[in-house]
Write an enzyme that holds these catalytic residues in place. Structure first.
Site, mmCIF file in Angstrom:
data_model
loop_
_atom_site.group_PDB
_atom_site.id
_atom_site.type_symbol
_atom_site.label_atom_id
_atom_site.label_comp_id
_atom_site.label_asym_id
_atom_site.label_seq_id
_atom_site.Cartn_x
_atom_site.Cartn_y
_atom_site.Cartn_z
ATOM 1 N N ASP A 1 -30.529 28.864 21.166
ATOM 2 C CA ASP A 1 -30.129 29.612 22.364
ATOM 3 C C ASP A 1 -28.603 29.534 22.482
ATOM 4 O O ASP A 1 -28.039 28.469 22.724
ATOM 5 C CB ASP A 1 -30.805 29.006 23.598
ATOM 6 C CG ASP A 1 -30.533 29.835 24.843
ATOM 7 O OD1 ASP A 1 -31.483 30.393 25.403
ATOM 8 O OD2 ASP A 1 -29.347 29.939 25.249
ATOM 9 N N ASP B 1 -27.095 28.114 25.777
ATOM 10 C CA ASP B 1 -27.293 26.668 25.887
ATOM 11 C C ASP B 1 -26.374 25.908 24.936
ATOM 12 O O ASP B 1 -25.844 24.847 25.277
ATOM 13 C CB ASP B 1 -28.751 26.300 25.578
ATOM 14 C CG ASP B 1 -29.680 26.639 26.738
ATOM 15 O OD1 ASP B 1 -29.183 26.820 27.867
ATOM 16 O OD2 ASP B 1 -30.902 26.723 26.501
HETATM 17 C C1 PRP Z 1 -29.375 35.778 25.226
HETATM 18 C C2 PRP Z 1 -28.229 36.400 24.461
HETATM 19 C C3 PRP Z 1 -28.431 37.864 24.705
HETATM 20 C C4 PRP Z 1 -29.923 37.987 24.743
HETATM 21 C C5 PRP Z 1 -30.348 38.543 23.418
HETATM 22 O O1 PRP Z 1 -29.095 35.739 26.571
HETATM 23 O O2 PRP Z 1 -26.980 35.922 24.869
HETATM 24 O O3 PRP Z 1 -27.862 38.304 25.926
HETATM 25 O O4 PRP Z 1 -30.451 36.667 24.928
HETATM 26 O O5 PRP Z 1 -31.682 38.830 23.433
HETATM 27 P P1 PRP Z 1 -32.270 40.303 23.328
HETATM 28 O O6 PRP Z 1 -31.532 40.964 22.207
HETATM 29 O O7 PRP Z 1 -33.712 40.051 23.002
HETATM 30 O O8 PRP Z 1 -32.067 40.977 24.634
HETATM 31 P P2 PRP Z 1 -30.033 35.016 27.639
HETATM 32 O O9 PRP Z 1 -30.967 35.991 28.245
HETATM 33 O O10 PRP Z 1 -30.650 33.791 27.025
HETATM 34 O O11 PRP Z 1 -29.024 34.630 28.788
HETATM 35 P P3 PRP Z 1 -27.764 33.640 28.814
HETATM 36 O O12 PRP Z 1 -26.647 34.324 28.053
HETATM 37 O O13 PRP Z 1 -27.470 33.545 30.264
HETATM 38 O O14 PRP Z 1 -28.141 32.328 28.192
HETATM 39 N N1 URA Z 2 -31.029 34.677 22.596
HETATM 40 C C1 URA Z 2 -30.514 33.559 22.033
HETATM 41 O O1 URA Z 2 -29.646 32.900 22.628
HETATM 42 N N2 URA Z 2 -30.954 33.197 20.822
HETATM 43 C C2 URA Z 2 -31.874 33.905 20.139
HETATM 44 O O2 URA Z 2 -32.227 33.519 19.021
HETATM 45 C C3 URA Z 2 -32.399 35.054 20.751
HETATM 46 C C4 URA Z 2 -31.953 35.420 21.980
#
Ligand code: PRP
Ligand code: URA
Length: 209
Positions: A200, A203
């Site tokens: 992630d 994170d």
């Molecule tokens: C993650 C990443 C993208 C998204 C990608 O964000 O930074 O924004 O997931 O996934 P997708 O292509 O399936 O839409 P997240 O929703 O985890 O939020 P964050 O940046 O607040 O951790």
């Molecule tokens: N968002 C993340 O941060 N990691 C992944 O692998 C997919 C979505």
């Protein structure tokens, strides 16, 4: 018209491998994201238009090249996009900045918008939308739709890692938006995470898990 650019520069690939390692600590991960963002930014801005202006060197007057038109606008998809944003701003310190707050609903994997603020004249600027991960591409597709609604037409998308499914969806939905990434991985797991990926991104950048 759709295009995918994999930035396979050795420095990018080496730094990406360090980011993938589960043992890489938060401070180093954050530094690496920033460094790779700068290198991606170098590739993404390769085609920017130039114009000439008259300047004075210590020795004479001459004509020299400068960037043409309005300053770029970087649009960060919160929150992980801010990791890439910092590195791009190292390269483009005068860029304008917009933010789109999106999170993925873990059940549906659909993006939920919670914040949106971009420069009022975004329609007149080249735009680079940044987010480290292009997984399902639901977030990226929604973010690009949002800036298009505000009139942006000259748009690029930059990420660290992409899944083949995400590339197909993004280039299908927005064939006019070139996608720049450091790698295209194997695919997605059942929770929409990129494999082998780096986990992630939010994170890992902010040490929240
Ligand atoms: C993650 C990443 C993208 C998204 C990608 O964000 O930074 O924004 O997931 O996934 P997708 O292509 O399936 O839409 P997240 O929703 O985890 O939020 P964050 O940046 O607040 O951790
Ligand atoms: N968002 C993340 O941060 N990691 C992944 O692998 C997919 C979505």
């Amino acid at each position: 018209m759709a295009s995918l650019v994999v930035v396979d520069h050795p420095l990018v690939q080496h730094k990406l491998t360090l980011m993938r390692m589960r043992t890489t600590p938060t401070a180093e991960f954050r530094r690496l994201v920033r460094e790779v963002a700068l290198l991606l930014g170098y590739e993404i801005t390769r085609g920017l238009a130039l114009t000439e202006t008259e300047i004075e060197t210590p020795l004479m007057t001459t004509r020299a090249k400068v960037l043409a038109g309005k300053k770029l606008c970087l649009v960060s998809i919160l929150r992980a996009g801010n990791g890439l944003l910092d590195g791009m701003l190292d390269l483009l310190p005068s860029a304008r900045v917009g933010h789109i707050g999106l999170y993925r609903d873990p059940a549906t994997l659909l993006p939920v918008e919670y914040y949106y603020k971009v420069p009022a004249d975004i329609a007149e600027r080249p735009v680079i939308v940044v987010d480290p991960m292009l997984a399902t591409a639901n977030s990226a597709v929604a973010a690009v739709e949002r800036v298009k609604r505000d009139g942006a037409t000259d748009i690029r998308f930059a990420c660290l890692l992409a899944a083949p499914e995400g590339v197909a969806r993004m280039t299908g939905a927005h064939p006019d938006v070139p996608v720049y990434t450091a790698a295209v991985d194997q695919g997605l797991n059942d929770h929409g995470y990129i494999l082998p990926g780096l986990g992630d991104a939010g994170d890992r950048i902010y040490g929240t898990r």
